[in-house]
Design a protein around this motif. Structure first.
Motif, PDB file in Angstrom:
ATOM      1  N   ILE A 121     -12.283   4.833  15.147  1.00 18.03           N
ATOM      2  CA  ILE A 121     -10.623   4.964  15.208  1.00 18.03           C
ATOM      3  C   ILE A 121     -10.468   4.262  16.533  1.00 18.03           C
ATOM      4  O   ILE A 121     -11.085   4.818  17.741  1.00 18.03           O
ATOM      5  CB  ILE A 121     -10.285   6.208  15.376  1.00 18.03           C
TER       6      ILE A 121
ATOM      7  N   LEU B 268      -0.427  12.727   9.629  1.00 18.71           N
ATOM      8  CA  LEU B 268      -1.049  12.766  10.884  1.00 18.71           C
ATOM      9  C   LEU B 268       0.029  11.931  11.837  1.00 18.71           C
ATOM     10  O   LEU B 268       0.116  12.374  13.062  1.00 18.71           O
ATOM     11  CB  LEU B 268      -2.297  11.694  10.769  1.00 18.71           C
TER      12      LEU B 268
ATOM     13  N   LEU C 133      -7.411  13.366  18.426  1.00 22.47           N
ATOM     14  CA  LEU C 133      -8.118  12.899  17.380  1.00 22.47           C
ATOM     15  C   LEU C 133      -9.587  13.234  17.431  1.00 22.47           C
ATOM     16  O   LEU C 133     -10.323  13.528  16.600  1.00 22.47           O
ATOM     17  CB  LEU C 133      -8.031  11.259  17.153  1.00 22.47           C
TER      18      LEU C 133
ATOM     19  N   TYR D 148     -13.024  13.079  14.816  1.00 23.87           N
ATOM     20  CA  TYR D 148     -12.971  11.526  14.343  1.00 23.87           C
ATOM     21  C   TYR D 148     -13.756  11.014  15.828  1.00 23.87           C
ATOM     22  O   TYR D 148     -13.484  11.525  17.212  1.00 23.87           O
ATOM     23  CB  TYR D 148     -11.357  10.919  14.694  1.00 23.87           C
TER      24      TYR D 148
ATOM     25  N   GLN E 290     -10.239  16.736  15.877  1.00 22.04           N
ATOM     26  CA  GLN E 290      -9.999  16.654  14.869  1.00 22.04           C
ATOM     27  C   GLN E 290     -11.345  16.288  13.970  1.00 22.04           C
ATOM     28  O   GLN E 290     -11.215  16.114  12.738  1.00 22.04           O
ATOM     29  CB  GLN E 290      -8.733  15.655  14.107  1.00 22.04           C
TER      30      GLN E 290
ATOM     31  N   VAL F 129     -13.651   8.115  18.516  1.00 25.27           N
ATOM     32  CA  VAL F 129     -12.510   7.718  19.021  1.00 25.27           C
ATOM     33  C   VAL F 129     -12.830   6.575  20.171  1.00 25.27           C
ATOM     34  O   VAL F 129     -13.629   6.778  20.900  1.00 25.27           O
ATOM     35  CB  VAL F 129     -11.222   8.569  19.561  1.00 25.27           C
TER      36      VAL F 129
ATOM     37  N   LEU G 253       1.113  13.382  15.609  1.00 27.62           N
ATOM     38  CA  LEU G 253       0.901  12.691  16.731  1.00 27.62           C
ATOM     39  C   LEU G 253       2.348  12.481  17.343  1.00 27.62           C
ATOM     40  O   LEU G 253       2.293  12.606  18.960  1.00 27.62           O
ATOM     41  CB  LEU G 253       0.316  11.516  16.422  1.00 27.62           C
TER      42      LEU G 253
ATOM     43  N   LEU H 177      -8.198   4.226  10.420  1.00 25.81           N
ATOM     44  CA  LEU H 177      -7.910   5.558   9.787  1.00 25.81           C
ATOM     45  C   LEU H 177      -7.960   5.001   8.459  1.00 25.81           C
ATOM     46  O   LEU H 177      -7.505   4.318   7.698  1.00 25.81           O
ATOM     47  CB  LEU H 177      -6.907   6.070  10.061  1.00 25.81           C
TER      48      LEU H 177
END
Length: 107
Positions: free
Chosen positions: A32, A62, A95, A100, A98, A102, A66, A52
Motif C-alpha cells: 500500500i 475503509l 493500516l 497491510y 490492520q 505500507v 480513515l 488496495l
C-alpha cells in the motif's frame, strides 16, 4: 488490417480480440502506498492511498474509518482513497495495525 467489406456479402464481421486488462495505477507488488499530492488542488494537500485490492463496499468502509481517524474529509476515486490534509503518519500506523505492508511515497 483485414477485409471489412465485400460487394458480394456486405460487411464482414470479425472476431474482436479480448479486451486487455487496464493498466493499474502503480506497481502491483502488494504494498500500500500513501502519497501526498497538491498538484491541481490550489495548494491544498491530500493523501492518496493506492494499492488496495478491495471491492467497492470494502473500500468505502475503509475510507470512512480513515476519515474518522483523521477528522477530515475525503473521497474514493478510481479505486484510490483520497484523504484531505497531510495525515500520512496516522494513516500508515492505522493500516499497519490492520496488517497491510505500507510505504510512504512522494513528497
Amino acid at each position: 488490417m483485414g477485409l471489412v467489406y465485400s460487394t458480394e456479402t456486405g460487411r464482414i464481421h470479425q472476431e474482436k480480440a479480448p479486451a486487455e486488462a487496464k493498466p493499474s495505477s502503480g506497481p502491483n507488488d502488494g504494498v500500500i502506498r500513501i502519497l501526498r499530492q497538491t498538484k491541481g488542488r490550489k495548494g491544498k494537500g491530500v493523501c492518496i492511498i493506492t494499492g488496495l485490492k478491495l471491492n467497492d463496499a470494502e473500500l468505502k468502509l475503509l475510507a470512512g474509518k480513515l476519515k474518522k481517524l483523521c477528522g477530515c474529509g475525503g473521497a474514493i476515486k478510481q479505486g484510490q482513497i483520497e484523504i484531505q490534509g497531510d495525515n500520512r503518519e496516522k494513516l500508515k500506523e492505522y493500516l499497519e495495525k490492520q496488517g497491510y505492508k505500507v510505504k510512504l511515497a512522494g513528497g
